[in-house]
Write a protein that holds these residues in place. Structure first.
Motif, PDB file in Angstrom:
ATOM      1  N   THR A  96       0.821  -1.229   0.000  1.00 53.82           N
ATOM      2  CA  THR A  96       0.000   0.000   0.000  1.00 53.82           C
ATOM      3  C   THR A  96       0.849   1.272   0.000  1.00 53.82           C
ATOM      4  OG1 THR A  96      -0.104  -0.037   2.425  1.00 53.82           O
ATOM      5  CG2 THR A  96      -1.872  -1.165   1.235  1.00 53.82           C
ATOM      6  N   GLU A  97       2.154   1.141  -0.183  1.00 52.13           N
ATOM      7  CA  GLU A  97       3.049   2.296  -0.103  1.00 52.13           C
ATOM      8  C   GLU A  97       2.808   3.265  -1.256  1.00 52.13           C
ATOM      9  OE1 GLU A  97       7.860   3.270  -0.316  1.00 52.13           O
ATOM     10  OE2 GLU A  97       7.170   1.202  -0.042  1.00 52.13           O
ATOM     11  N   ALA A  98       2.700   4.550  -0.951  1.00 54.04           N
ATOM     12  CA  ALA A  98       2.560   5.581  -1.980  1.00 54.04           C
ATOM     13  C   ALA A  98       3.923   5.869  -2.600  1.00 54.04           C
ATOM     14  CB  ALA A  98       1.971   6.847  -1.381  1.00 54.04           C
TER      15      ALA A  98
ATOM     16  N   THR B 141       0.627   3.409  -6.361  1.00 55.14           N
ATOM     17  CA  THR B 141       0.754   2.581  -5.168  1.00 55.14           C
ATOM     18  C   THR B 141       1.683   1.422  -5.500  1.00 55.14           C
ATOM     19  OG1 THR B 141      -1.481   3.130  -4.429  1.00 55.14           O
ATOM     20  CG2 THR B 141      -0.489   1.150  -3.488  1.00 55.14           C
TER      21      THR B 141
ATOM     22  N   VAL C 289       3.245  -1.691  -9.817  1.00 51.54           N
ATOM     23  CA  VAL C 289       2.613  -0.468  -9.318  1.00 51.54           C
ATOM     24  C   VAL C 289       1.202  -0.357  -9.880  1.00 51.54           C
ATOM     25  CG1 VAL C 289       4.811   0.761  -9.019  1.00 51.54           C
ATOM     26  CG2 VAL C 289       3.580   0.931 -11.194  1.00 51.54           C
TER      27      VAL C 289
ATOM     28  N   ARG D 140      10.429   6.458  -4.210  1.00 52.66           N
ATOM     29  CA  ARG D 140       9.797   6.116  -2.932  1.00 52.66           C
ATOM     30  C   ARG D 140       9.765   7.360  -2.052  1.00 52.66           C
ATOM     31  NH1 ARG D 140      11.413  -0.187  -1.977  1.00 52.66           N
ATOM     32  NH2 ARG D 140       9.511  -0.077  -0.711  1.00 52.66           N
TER      33      ARG D 140
END
Length: 220
Positions: free
Chosen positions: A175-177, A186, A202, A219
């Motif tokens: 779930t990392e933006a 994501t 992604v 990131r």
């Protein structure tokens, strides 16, 4: 079977030659690496090369194809004691093929790697289908000789490949933006990749999925 590999020092692309036995029949697989080690292996084995199997037509896999003086094969093929089954595995490229030789070796081109899968911006569904429905259906002991760097097996990738584990439902989506070429996204999966820069699945806000090189992912 006899197998020899050569790897390009820049592209890290593999080319191979296989033979059924010493003094027997040989075929090349791709040609985007220095061919001298492969030609030396053919001479050492006393084998006769009859074809080159093309996994796909990207330049780092066909660079020396015209120099080999043998037919280019993009389908099922049999010669000597070598029985080759061509499996359509599009996604990274529309013409992608994986070759299974004598039910033991799978030359996966740029579809499946150790810990990663082939990149695509346009056909994520095809990559997933090629990996999960075609390659993962092979016996787990099948040796996988990919288009770049290290050998692996189907069983190892079933258990350890980060993409496969998420597709199997064993691991959860991330779930990392992040940003990809300046576009918000994501990060669903991050994995090692053959070039040391990582590989990322992604998802963009409009629902598009893509698999891109790690160097393209910022990131936050």
């Amino acid at each position: 079977m006899l197998v020899e590999r050569s790897m390009h020092p820049g592209y890290l692309s593999n080319a191979y030659v296989i033979a059924d036995e010493e003094g027997g029949t040989a075929v090349f697989v791709d040609s985007g690496a220095p061919m001298e080690p492969l030609l030396a292996a053919v001479e050492r084995w006393g084998a006769t090369p009859v074809a080159v199997l093309r996994t796909h037509a990207h330049g780092d896999h066909v660079e020396h194809e015209d120099e080999l003086g043998v037919q280019v094969v993009m389908g099922d093929f049999e010669a000597g004691g070598l029985r080759v089954e061509a499996l359509p595995t599009p996604g990274h490229s529309d013409d992608g093929l994986s070759f299974v030789v004598n039910g033991e070796l799978c030359f996966s081109g740029d579809t499946l790697f150790k810990d990663a899968v082939g990149g695509t911006r346009d056909d994520f569904a095809a990559v997933k289908q090629s990996v999960m429905d075609v390659l993962m259906a092979l016996p787990p002991e099948t040796r996988v000789l990919p288009g770049h760097t290290d050998e692996t097996t189907i069983g190892r990738e079933w258990e350890e490949n980060p993409f496969v584990r998420v597709w199997r439902g064993v691991d959860s989506e991330g779930t990392e933006a992040v940003r990809v070429a300046g576009e918000a996204a994501t990060l669903i999966v991050w994995s090692p990749d053959y070039d040391g820069k990582g590989k990322a699945w992604v998802r963009f806000p409009d629902g598009r999925d893509a698999i891109v090189g790690g160097s393209r992912v910022e990131r936050l």
